[in-house]
Design a protein around this motif. Structure first.
Motif, PDB file in Angstrom:
ATOM      1  N   ARG A 121      35.540  34.817  18.253  1.00 43.41           N
ATOM      2  CA  ARG A 121      36.150  33.397  18.112  1.00 43.41           C
ATOM      3  C   ARG A 121      37.204  32.923  18.611  1.00 43.41           C
ATOM      4  O   ARG A 121      37.544  31.586  19.355  1.00 43.41           O
ATOM      5  CB  ARG A 121      35.572  32.760  16.923  1.00 43.41           C
ATOM      6  CG  ARG A 121      33.673  33.204  17.120  1.00 43.41           C
ATOM      7  CD  ARG A 121      33.534  32.212  15.475  1.00 43.41           C
ATOM      8  NE  ARG A 121      31.472  32.373  16.117  1.00 43.41           N
ATOM      9  CZ  ARG A 121      30.973  33.116  14.618  1.00 43.41           C
ATOM     10  NH1 ARG A 121      32.318  34.053  13.572  1.00 43.41           N
ATOM     11  NH2 ARG A 121      30.124  33.860  14.933  1.00 43.41           N
ATOM     12  N   ALA A 147      37.099  38.588  26.605  1.00 50.33           N
ATOM     13  CA  ALA A 147      37.602  37.260  25.045  1.00 50.33           C
ATOM     14  C   ALA A 147      38.981  36.020  25.407  1.00 50.33           C
ATOM     15  O   ALA A 147      39.205  36.102  25.388  1.00 50.33           O
ATOM     16  CB  ALA A 147      37.659  37.800  23.894  1.00 50.33           C
ATOM     17  N   ALA A 149      34.676  27.635  25.272  1.00 49.74           N
ATOM     18  CA  ALA A 149      33.863  28.172  25.121  1.00 49.74           C
ATOM     19  C   ALA A 149      32.717  27.880  24.718  1.00 49.74           C
ATOM     20  O   ALA A 149      32.077  28.911  24.742  1.00 49.74           O
ATOM     21  CB  ALA A 149      34.885  28.371  23.356  1.00 49.74           C
ATOM     22  N   LYS A 155      40.352  24.804  26.064  1.00 46.76           N
ATOM     23  CA  LYS A 155      39.366  26.344  25.657  1.00 46.76           C
ATOM     24  C   LYS A 155      38.240  26.027  25.121  1.00 46.76           C
ATOM     25  O   LYS A 155      37.638  26.810  25.037  1.00 46.76           O
ATOM     26  CB  LYS A 155      40.861  26.712  25.313  1.00 46.76           C
ATOM     27  CG  LYS A 155      41.940  27.069  25.524  1.00 46.76           C
ATOM     28  CD  LYS A 155      42.452  28.739  25.093  1.00 46.76           C
ATOM     29  CE  LYS A 155      41.133  30.043  24.936  1.00 46.76           C
ATOM     30  NZ  LYS A 155      42.403  30.995  24.136  1.00 46.76           N
ATOM     31  N   SER A 163      29.994  36.865  27.845  1.00 47.81           N
ATOM     32  CA  SER A 163      31.603  36.803  28.385  1.00 47.81           C
ATOM     33  C   SER A 163      31.619  37.306  30.186  1.00 47.81           C
ATOM     34  O   SER A 163      31.689  36.881  31.417  1.00 47.81           O
ATOM     35  CB  SER A 163      33.131  37.352  28.042  1.00 47.81           C
ATOM     36  OG  SER A 163      32.547  39.017  27.602  1.00 47.81           O
ATOM     37  N   VAL A 202      38.715  33.516  22.348  1.00 44.95           N
ATOM     38  CA  VAL A 202      37.431  32.572  22.879  1.00 44.95           C
ATOM     39  C   VAL A 202      38.387  30.961  23.208  1.00 44.95           C
ATOM     40  O   VAL A 202      38.698  30.032  23.793  1.00 44.95           O
ATOM     41  CB  VAL A 202      36.532  33.091  23.154  1.00 44.95           C
ATOM     42  CG1 VAL A 202      35.426  32.151  24.348  1.00 44.95           C
ATOM     43  CG2 VAL A 202      36.366  33.956  23.191  1.00 44.95           C
ATOM     44  N   ASP A 207      41.685  34.566  28.114  1.00 46.60           N
ATOM     45  CA  ASP A 207      41.054  32.946  29.152  1.00 46.60           C
ATOM     46  C   ASP A 207      42.037  33.650  30.718  1.00 46.60           C
ATOM     47  O   ASP A 207      41.168  33.790  31.401  1.00 46.60           O
ATOM     48  CB  ASP A 207      42.609  32.425  29.105  1.00 46.60           C
ATOM     49  CG  ASP A 207      41.770  31.676  27.076  1.00 46.60           C
ATOM     50  OD1 ASP A 207      41.288  31.059  27.670  1.00 46.60           O
ATOM     51  OD2 ASP A 207      42.858  31.785  26.909  1.00 46.60           O
TER      52      ASP A 207
END
Length: 253
Positions: A85, A112, A209, A205, A142, A88, A114
């Motif tokens: 978490r 995970a 996510a 982001k 992902s 991401v 970017d």
């Protein structure tokens, strides 16, 4: 190992060379702590995640799996999911520099991030079926986003490897470079990311996510978040820089 580099970049190394950087709960706890420290530090604007000794990560150390029970596996994954978490959805961008192998949960960590920079001779592989397991640490989320459902099925079900050279063509990596050059390229990208408006990057982001969502839900959230950004000093700096025909200097806020 942690290194703070110039231009607001923090480099995080997976550093268990005898195990090809396969991680344990303890080493992932250290990584999580380093990420949280960096997120709380206004001087850090981007992360680079890489592995030592010419390889990224061979996944979880098998010693973690030996003797695992249903209950212990569930408890361990709940802990490890914190790091997924954070990578991401954390407010600061992460660039993965992949040399050698990104295998199993190591692939999960890379994806995970970017952005992914891969050496031409790198290898991406799920490996979970060899252990009688399905993919974890968010890879079922992902991987299809990057390579599409068809290619994801081939990797997840048949354990088909992807070379670094092929990775960019199928969407698994964003940049492919000569062997040994992944970290240098990742650092340059992270420095560029560190120059971007921090709040805008963080909100972008957060929305990404959440994954695909209905248009109306996205537009409602967009209206609130974009309005918030219009009230920031970075937005005013962007307007001034555009008018003055110069590069903006974003400081956050």
């Amino acid at each position: 190992m942690i290194r703070k580099d110039g231009a607001g970049v923090r480099t995080l190394w997976l550093n268990r060379t005898a195990k090809r950087n396969a991680f344990t709960l303890e080493s992932m706890s250290f990584l999580q702590g380093a990420l949280e420290d960096g997120l709380a530090d206004p001087g850090i604007r981007a992360f680079v995640l890489t592995g030592s000794a010419g390889t990224f990560c061979a996944g979880v150390d098998i010693s973690v799996l030996e003797g695992a029970t249903v209950a212990s596996t569930h408890a361990n994954l709940v802990v490890l999911h914190r790091t997924v978490r954070t990578l991401v959805a954390g407010a600061k961008p992460v660039v993965a520099a992949v040399e050698g192998h990104a295998v199993g949960a190591g692939l999960s960590l890379a994806l995970a991030s970017d952005l992914v920079v891969a050496a031409e001779d790198a290898t991406f592989r799920c490996a979970f079926p060899r252990l009688g397991l399905m993919a974890d640490l968010g890879l079922l989320w992902s991987l299809p986003q990057r390579v599409g459902l068809g290619r994801a099925r081939r990797m997840l079900l048949l354990d088909e490897p992807v070379s670094g050279t092929e990775a960019a063509a199928v969407g698994l990596a964003d940049y492919v470079v000569a062997p040994g050059a992944a970290l240098e390229t990742a650092m340059k990208l992270a420095s560029r990311l560190a120059e971007q408006p921090p709040m805008a990057v963080g909100l972008t982001k957060a929305m990404l996510a959440d994954g695909p969502q209905g248009l109306e839900a996205l537009l409602r959230r967009e209206a609130g978040e974009q309005a918030l950004l219009h009230g920031t000093a970075d937005f005013r700096e962007g307007i001034r820089a555009f008018t003055d025909r110069r590069d903006p200097r974003f400081v956050g806020g």
